[in-house]
Each structure stands twice: as C-alpha cells, then as structure tokens.
Design an enzyme around this catalytic site. Structure first.
Site: not given
Length: 460
Positions: A269, A384
C-alpha cells in the site's frame, strides 16, 4: 603521485567544500553520480533528506536541490554528454579515470542543461579537479575541454543523439524488443523531460484545474506543468482536497468496480495514493506493507486527507486474514522501469536479472492474493514496469491458476483512455501515451508513467 587515503580525502573534501561557494555541491554531485553508475545505488536513497549520503546531508537545502538538478540532467542525457566529451578529446580518457569522467559529466550537465553561468561550472570543475589527487594532472584538460564546450554549446546541442543511447544497451534493447522501434523511440524521447505533476482530487477536476492553473485529464486527474514554491502551499493541500499521483498510477484503483461498503485490501500500500482512492470510493480498506516506516507515512497522508484505513505491517506471503476480502489490489514490487522520467537512475541501477527475479516474486504474490478473496471477488494486479516480463507474462501465467478467472478491462473502465486497453483486456501505459498533441505540442505536459494492470475474478 600517490593517491590520498580515504580519511585524508574526506578531510580535503571538507576543507575545499567550505572554501568556495558551490564547490561542495559539485563535489557531492560527482560523488553521487559515481555511486549510481559504478555501484548501482538508488538515487532516491542517496538523496533522502533523512538517511541519504553524508556528503549530501551536509549541504544546505538550496545546494541539495542543485545536486538533484545536476544529477537528473546528467543521467537523463548521459549518452549525449558522453558523446560531446569524446568528440572533443584528442585521445580517449584512460579507462581508470573514472572519477574524472564523473566530474566532467557533472560540469557538462550544468553547461548544457541547467540555467547556470557557464564560467562558474568551468571554474568549479577545475577547482574540483585540483582538489583530487586522482584528477589534479587533468585540471588543464578539464579547463580546455569545458571552455570549448561552453563556447560551442548551441552547436553541440543541435546534434541530437538518438535518445536510446542515453540509456544502457540492455535497457534500450529490451524496450525495442517489447514495443518495436517506433514506439520505443517515442518512449526514449519522453525520458528526456521531467514529468509534470498529476493530482488526484476529491472534487470536480475542472474546478480544481482552474484553481490551480492546471489541466483536467480524461481520467479526472489534474495536471500541473510546474509549481512555483512548495506543493504544500497550493490551495487545497492543507484541507486534504487532493494528493500527488501520476495519472497512470491512479488507473488500477479505478478498475475495482463498485466497492462502496465492501472490505478491500491494498496489499502493497505505501505511500498510500491507491489506499486513498479506495477509501474515497467508500471501501473499508485494509492497507498492508512490509515496512512499518512506510506505513507511518501512509497514515500521515490519510490523516491529512481525512480517510481511515486499517494498517498492517507484514510480509504479504505470510498474511492470512480472519475473513476473506471482497476485493484486493496488488500493486506489486517491480523494477520501476515505467518511472524513468521521475527516476532517471533506474536504467543504471537495474538489470535484466532484476526484472526476471521480480517477475517471479510478482507471480508468487499474485497467487497468494487470489487466496485472500471471497469467491466472486475482484483481484487487480498492477505495477509500474515497462517490461512485459513483469506485466503481460505474469498475468498470462496467472490465468492458468484455477482460482483466477480473467476479467478483461473494458473502455467503460477507462473513459477517455480506452486506447490503453490491449486486445487481451489488459491495461498498458507508457511514457509515450498522452502525447504532446493533447497539450498544444508542449512535451513537458505530455506523457505518463509506464504501468500495467490486469483484472481477475476469484472462482468458486
């Protein structure tokens, strides 16, 4: 002449750093560039304001900002700088003149790419050369080479190097193989620009774009080209009305479907941008992260934004909840090769072996994530990385898991950005997406991080 011992060199650096304004910053920049290139050390770690390199921490805030600007330019344009230096040398520098090469790259980055006086860059580079026994005999060469480059700067800059040569060969080859020559060239071209600042806003994006002097993007983010002063001084920050989050990074949390009132886990997170998105959508969020320190930052961010979430510091592979979740978001650890615009050290600090290793970890994490969700629940996997080994290949392998049923992403999930959806129903963004044509031809407003996302349903 014998080389100074490390302790003596540190004393020399300290005394010289205080003898001339700006010298300490240049010495630091050359040292940190060496750490990135020679030791594959993360630039973020070296320039962390609490735990960074001692030479960096010894600088005043203004000089720290200068070091970051120098290193950003030196890494983004490494191939072009190398070519400019080599073209003007009568013979190649000795292979062992590593410290000299870093010093020259730092100086040329200033001359070519930063709004600083050229004479200052030259003079300080010569002084830095004289300060180091390894470079002292090259001080005359440094002076002559840099003065020649500064005199012919415009002509030197006019000879644009192929952008892929600003990254290591392994990186260039892998991107060309993944995307083809034309798309890869567009990605490499975008790497030359620092990214704009994207904000995820609670309210109407158009209203906030007007308030902040930005542009509302198709997904509802607000984009700012630059910010004068600190972001924290902008309207709405103190009130928790928005948070910084690249447009691409904001997309995975939007793929969760209707989660109002449902129990949702954000499995990796920190720093919390996606956690905030899930909370804003009405979910009862449990945020997990391996690092308690990173969770402290997440809690602080959520407090400013006025959101609540349960937080748990744990290794995800060891996590077994008392009750299964309605949905989970796994934004998995990755090579970050999609974020080169904001982290120009990544091509130099990662390798193909790192990508292969991280892909194996991601597959394990995704398999474990599947076991945390109720039958019929949603699993979104994202990261990413630009590399298919960490995205498409992991997702295709996961589709063979008897617990996971692919749930293709549709245009309705990405209004205005449906061009990012692949034929397989994955989401794939690159720095070449959202091209400059969307922003009156301004490349500094264009692009987004490279991101991948896939969605699954938990089978019964």
């Amino acid at each position: 002449m014998s080389e100074a011992k490390p302790a003596q060199r540190r004393r020399n650096d300290k005394s010289l750093a205080t003898s001339r304004p700006g010298l300490a910053a240049r010495l630091c920049a050359a040292r940190l560039l060496g750490a990135v290139i020679e030791k594959n050390t993360s630039l973020d770690g070296l320039t962390d304001n609490s735990h960074g390199h001692p030479q960096y921490l010894a600088l005043e805030p203004r000089d720290r900002a200068l070091v970051r600007a120098i290193l950003g330019s030196a890494l983004r344009n490494r191939g072009a700088i190398e070519r400019a230096i080599n073209k003007r040398l009568d013979r190649p520098l000795p292979e062992n003149a590593v410290a000299l090469k870093h010093l020259l790259h730092v100086a040329v980055a200033q001359i070519f790419y930063l709004d600083l006086p050229d004479h200052s860059a030259v003079d300080l580079a010569v002084e830095a050369a004289n300060a180091d026994p390894r470079n002292r005999k090259y001080a005359g060469l440094v002076n002559a080479l840099l003065r020649r480059l500064s005199r012919n700067k415009e002509r030197a800059l006019a000879h644009h190097l192929q952008p892929e040569l600003n990254v290591p060969d392994w990186f260039a080859t892998s991107i060309v193989q993944a995307y083809g020559t034309e798309k890869a060239a567009a990605i490499f071209a975008m790497h030359a620009y620092e990214p704009p600042i994207d904000l995820t806003v609670k309210g109407d994006p158009q209203i906030w774009a007007e308030k902040l002097g930005g542009t509302a993007l198709p997904n509802g983010s607000v984009r700012l080209e630059t910010v004068d002063g600190a972001l924290t001084e902008l309207p709405g920050f103190a009130e928790g009305e928005w948070w910084v989050q690249d447009v691409a990074a904001s997309l995975p949390a939007r793929l969760m479907g209707h989660i109002d009132g449902k129990r949702v886990a954000d499995l990796c997170a920190a720093p919390g941008g996606k956690t905030a998105q899930l909370a804003a959508q009405g979910a009862k969020v449990t945020a997990l992260d391996l690092s308690e320190n990173r969770l402290k930052r997440l809690r602080s961010n959520l407090e400013r934004l006025g959101f609540d979430a349960e937080t748990i510091a744990t290794n995800l592979l060891d996590f077994k909840p008392d009750e299964l979740f309605d949905a989970v978001l796994l934004d998995a650890p990755c090579s970050s090769t999609g974020t080169v615009r904001r982290h120009p050290d990544v091509p130099w600090t990662k390798t193909q072996a790192d990508i292969d290793k991280l892909a194996q970890l991601q597959a394990k994490l995704l398999a474990h994530a599947a076991a945390l969700v109720k039958p019929g629940g949603t699993i979104v996997f994202s990261n990413c990385s630009l590399h298919p080994q960490e995205g498409e290949l992991v997702a295709r392998e996961a589709a063979q898991n008897p617990l996971l049923e692919p749930s293709p992403i549709t245009p309705d999930d990405c209004p205005g950005l449906d061009g990012l959806i692949t034929e397989e129903g994955f989401l794939r963004s690159t720095p070449a997406d959202l091209p400059a044509g969307h922003f009156d031809g301004n490349p500094r407003m264009a692009g987004m991080d490279g991101f991948f996302a896939a969605r699954f349903k938990r089978r019964s």
